[in-house]
Design an enzyme around this catalytic site. Structure first.
Site, PDB file in Angstrom:
ATOM      1  N   SER A   1     -10.930 -18.614 -22.717  1.00 56.92           N
ATOM      2  CA  SER A   1     -10.048 -18.972 -21.609  1.00 56.92           C
ATOM      3  C   SER A   1     -10.261 -20.428 -21.281  1.00 56.92           C
ATOM      4  CB  SER A   1     -10.388 -18.104 -20.393  1.00 56.92           C
ATOM      5  OG  SER A   1      -9.907 -18.720 -19.221  1.00 56.92           O
TER       6      SER A   1
ATOM      7  N   GLY B   1      -4.643 -12.625  -5.008  1.00 58.68           N
ATOM      8  CA  GLY B   1      -3.725 -11.525  -4.720  1.00 58.68           C
ATOM      9  C   GLY B   1      -2.344 -11.735  -5.324  1.00 58.68           C
TER      10      GLY B   1
ATOM     11  N   GLU C   1      -6.920  -1.002 -16.295  1.00 61.73           N
ATOM     12  CA  GLU C   1      -7.523  -1.452 -15.035  1.00 61.73           C
ATOM     13  C   GLU C   1      -8.205  -0.275 -14.310  1.00 61.73           C
ATOM     14  OE1 GLU C   1      -5.955  -4.663 -13.161  1.00 61.73           O
ATOM     15  OE2 GLU C   1      -7.079  -4.377 -11.321  1.00 61.73           O
TER      16      GLU C   1
ATOM     17  N   ASP D   1       1.728  -3.932  -9.610  1.00 63.59           N
ATOM     18  CA  ASP D   1       1.464  -5.264 -10.172  1.00 63.59           C
ATOM     19  C   ASP D   1       1.861  -5.328 -11.642  1.00 63.59           C
ATOM     20  OD1 ASP D   1       0.375  -5.535  -7.701  1.00 63.59           O
ATOM     21  OD2 ASP D   1      -1.712  -5.612  -8.364  1.00 63.59           O
TER      22      ASP D   1
ATOM     23  N   GLY E   1      -7.935 -14.453  -8.045  1.00 60.29           N
ATOM     24  CA  GLY E   1      -8.440 -13.745  -6.870  1.00 60.29           C
ATOM     25  C   GLY E   1      -7.638 -14.013  -5.613  1.00 60.29           C
TER      26      GLY E   1
ATOM     27  N   HIS F   1       0.827  -1.209   0.000  1.00 55.70           N
ATOM     28  CA  HIS F   1       0.000   0.000   0.000  1.00 55.70           C
ATOM     29  C   HIS F   1       0.864   1.263   0.000  1.00 55.70           C
ATOM     30  CE1 HIS F   1      -3.946  -1.908   0.162  1.00 55.70           C
ATOM     31  NE2 HIS F   1      -3.348  -2.836   0.886  1.00 55.70           N
TER      32      HIS F   1
HETATM   33  C1  GLA Z   1      -3.001  -4.361  -5.078  1.00 59.25           C
HETATM   34  C2  GLA Z   1      -2.844  -3.221  -6.065  1.00 59.25           C
HETATM   35  C3  GLA Z   1      -1.414  -2.677  -6.041  1.00 59.25           C
HETATM   36  C4  GLA Z   1      -0.978  -2.336  -4.616  1.00 59.25           C
HETATM   37  C5  GLA Z   1      -1.283  -3.496  -3.666  1.00 59.25           C
HETATM   38  C6  GLA Z   1      -1.039  -3.136  -2.225  1.00 59.25           C
HETATM   39  O1  GLA Z   1      -2.228  -5.458  -5.458  1.00 59.25           O
HETATM   40  O2  GLA Z   1      -3.157  -3.666  -7.377  1.00 59.25           O
HETATM   41  O3  GLA Z   1      -1.314  -1.560  -6.896  1.00 59.25           O
HETATM   42  O4  GLA Z   1      -1.573  -1.148  -4.188  1.00 59.25           O
HETATM   43  O5  GLA Z   1      -2.630  -3.931  -3.775  1.00 59.25           O
HETATM   44  O6  GLA Z   1       0.325  -2.931  -2.000  1.00 59.25           O
END
Ligand code: GLA
Length: 400
Positions: A69, A125, A161, A173, A123, A36
């Protein structure tokens, strides 16, 4: 699904000559530390994985994109001139958004059939959405001959996005999925996009990703809420210090003085996380470069505590996994990774202790939450690329 099955699936979806099909790959990512901080102009330290998303692509000449997909039954067909977000198009909104952003940037192909195949848990992360975005942007760039840099493609993917899908993510990301290097993490300064490659020297250790197997249901609304809280904290500090441009401009040394003007305890905690996490991330990169993995692991633990207590994005499942990991001898660092509210943790574990780690963490997690976790021992791979002709020949052989 085996390679042969993927090719059969592709040819059923898009019949024709196999030699005209090009195949691209983009990985997922794990963030080692720096959570974050990206949308606050700070540092992050992510690494690309060896698992991710393949895109099998055949050009079309008729202004149409078709997306399929191996994970979903439906084929989504869109006219290039008529790209809109549609809930029912599910995952295909990501590539649609990328086509939209690329067209806007003047990068265009007449159309394509694209089949995606991934081996990342959705999903969880680990940036399955950035992976599909960046592989699509890279494929269109290659097929068009436009010659945009990978860095630019990651920014266009983020734009897709943010503006098309409507998730207000930072750049971490897409950047790591695009620019990652095998056996390295990227220390990225998100305001400038300056970065340096940091070798992940961890002989004798395993990098373990543990999935809560809880989908991040609240993540989008809570994520946006955290962003707003950061903006509000910054605005208060800016009134007293107009030269601040983002929370990451605040140093640990200046924290007490500059944060004294924040009148709300919750906002103060959010900003506290960002300022200290940003400093931790820079220190952590140096420790990794020095091969001091134990001290690095301590910072991972501190990061988790800060995300739990100050930023409040962990939740019972992530806390249960991390707190169980902390009890295992030989686990030198463990924290949540990604946005939070579910998803995965990342841990460094002494290799011989891995079976104990998995057993203890699974037992405690099941006891506390009723869910079973999954473990992935992960390698750090390269960023987006075209699959080489050798790899492709191997794949093609399986259908001849
Ligand atoms: C998600 C968002 C990123 C980043 C993280 C937290 O993965 O896509 O841009 O903010 O949360 O670090």
């Amino acid at each position: 699904m085996t390679d042969a099955n993927i090719w059969q699936r592709f040819l059923a979806f898009s019949p024709g000559d196999v030699s005209q099909v090009r195949v691209f790959f983009a990985p997922g990512r794990v963030n080692l530390i720096g959570e974050h901080t990206d949308y606050n102009g700070g540092y992050v330290l992510p690494a690309a994985l060896t698992v991710g998303t393949w895109a099998f692509v055949r050009l079309r000449e008729d202004g149409v994109y078709r997306f399929a997909s191996t994970a979903f039954p439906q084929v989504v067909t869109v006219q290039k001139g008529d790209l809109n977000y549609k809930l029912e198009d599910d995952y295909a909104n990501y590539p649609k958004g990328v086509v939209w952003a690329m067209e806007k940037a003047g990068v265009s192909i007449p159309g394509a059939d694209i089949l995606y195949h991934g081996n990342l848990p959705n999903g969880a992360g680990l940036s399955s959405s950035a992976s599909i975005e960046v592989v699509t942007a890279f494929a269109i760039n290659e097929l068009s001959g436009a010659g945009l840099s990978v860095e630019r493609l990651t920014l266009l993917s983020q734009e897709a996005e943010n503006q098309f899908v409507g998730v207000n993510c930072g750049i971490m990301d897409q950047f790591s999925v695009g620019m990652g290097r095998a056996d390295h993490a990227l220390l990225l300064q998100c305001a400038t996009l300056h970065y340096r490659l940091v070798p992940v020297q961890a002989p004798g250790y395993k990098l373990v990703i543990t999935n809560t197997n809880k989908r991040r249901v609240l993540s989008d609304s809570k994520y946006n809420e955290r962003r707003q809280e950061c903006e509000a904290a910054l605005a208060q500090m800016q009134r007293a210090n107009p030269s601040l441009t983002c929370l990451a401009d605040v140093s640990v040394e200046d924290w007490e003085r500059l944060s004294a003007v924040i009148d709300d305890e919750r906002l103060r905690k959010r900003a506290h996380h960002v300022v200290f996490e940003n400093a931790r991330t820079q220190r952590a990169a140096t420790l990794l470069e020095q091969g001091n993995l134990r001290a690095f692991g301590e910072l991972m633990n501190e990061s988790h505590r800060s995300l739990r207590d100050d930023y409040e994005v962990t939740g019972p499942e992530l806390d249960a996994l991390v707190e169980a990991a902390w009890t295992v001898e030989g686990c030198i660092g463990s924290r949540m990774t990604g946005a939070g509210f579910g998803g995965c943790t990342v841990s460094f574990v002494e290799a011989p202790q891995l079976p104990v780690f998995e057993q203890v963490v699974a037992e405690r997690y099941i006891e506390q939450t009723g869910w079973a976790p999954s473990f992935y021992v992960s390698d750090i791979g390269d960023g987006v690329r075209e699959v080489t002709s050798d790899e492709l020949a191997q794949l093609a052989k399986s259908i001849l």
